[in-house]
Design a protein around this motif. Sequence first.
Motif, PDB file in Angstrom:
ATOM      1  N   PHE A   1      -7.217   0.004   0.490  1.00 52.30           N
ATOM      2  CA  PHE A   1      -6.730   1.341   0.809  1.00 52.30           C
ATOM      3  C   PHE A   1      -7.881   2.320   0.664  1.00 52.30           C
ATOM      4  O   PHE A   1      -8.564   2.338  -0.356  1.00 52.30           O
ATOM      5  CB  PHE A   1      -5.588   1.747  -0.124  1.00 52.30           C
TER       6      PHE A   1
ATOM      7  N   GLU B   1       1.995   0.970   3.146  1.00 53.81           N
ATOM      8  CA  GLU B   1       2.253   0.997   4.584  1.00 53.81           C
ATOM      9  C   GLU B   1       0.936   0.750   5.301  1.00 53.81           C
ATOM     10  O   GLU B   1      -0.071   1.368   4.968  1.00 53.81           O
ATOM     11  CB  GLU B   1       2.825   2.346   4.995  1.00 53.81           C
TER      12      GLU B   1
ATOM     13  N   SER C   1      -2.534   2.280   4.997  1.00 54.55           N
ATOM     14  CA  SER C   1      -2.810   3.652   5.420  1.00 54.55           C
ATOM     15  C   SER C   1      -2.106   4.647   4.506  1.00 54.55           C
ATOM     16  O   SER C   1      -2.431   5.831   4.512  1.00 54.55           O
ATOM     17  CB  SER C   1      -2.360   3.862   6.867  1.00 54.55           C
ATOM     18  N   ASN C   2      -1.145   4.162   3.712  1.00 57.84           N
ATOM     19  CA  ASN C   2      -0.396   5.017   2.797  1.00 57.84           C
ATOM     20  C   ASN C   2       0.108   4.167   1.638  1.00 57.84           C
ATOM     21  O   ASN C   2       0.491   3.016   1.826  1.00 57.84           O
ATOM     22  CB  ASN C   2       0.781   5.660   3.541  1.00 57.84           C
TER      23      ASN C   2
ATOM     24  N   LEU D   1       2.824   4.197  -1.736  1.00 61.28           N
ATOM     25  CA  LEU D   1       3.942   4.826  -2.422  1.00 61.28           C
ATOM     26  C   LEU D   1       4.080   4.143  -3.775  1.00 61.28           C
ATOM     27  O   LEU D   1       4.243   2.926  -3.848  1.00 61.28           O
ATOM     28  CB  LEU D   1       5.234   4.655  -1.615  1.00 61.28           C
TER      29      LEU D   1
ATOM     30  N   ARG E   1       5.500  -2.554   6.044  1.00 61.23           N
ATOM     31  CA  ARG E   1       5.410  -2.140   4.639  1.00 61.23           C
ATOM     32  C   ARG E   1       5.339  -3.397   3.794  1.00 61.23           C
ATOM     33  O   ARG E   1       6.086  -4.337   4.009  1.00 61.23           O
ATOM     34  CB  ARG E   1       6.638  -1.329   4.241  1.00 61.23           C
TER      35      ARG E   1
END
Length: 144
Positions: free
Chosen positions: A88, A105, A117-118, A120, A54
Amino acid sequence: MKPKHQRLTLALLAFAAVVGAGLLALSALGEQASFFYAPSDVRREGVPVGRAVRLGGMVAGGSMARAPDGVTVRFVVTDGRATIPVVFAGIVPDLFRENSGVVAEGAFQRDGTFVASNLLAKHDEKYMPPQIAGKMHETRTLEP
């Protein structure tokens, strides 16, 4: 074999089985763990290419660019001392914007780019994930 020795053998086998199961669980968790890094940590210590991690910090102002495909976003994450380019592909959270906190992440590529891939995003103006707040505080206190 005496009953006393049978019980001792059974106890030792049970203990070995519990230790073996624990080691297998730790091994599986170690491979799935996602570690948190700030950009200055990455520049100072480095991160293995392809390892799931992360990356957290602030989205640098003026760094966000959308690709012509409409789903790929490129931006820069900073902690005030170092910057990391991030790519991203996907739908970004509604609260994701420049000069806002983000935790991405994903994994680093050989060229130093972080492929997320993610994403937040922080929830409001006062909220920041504890890991980012701590890293940002550490970074700011180290600046001259």
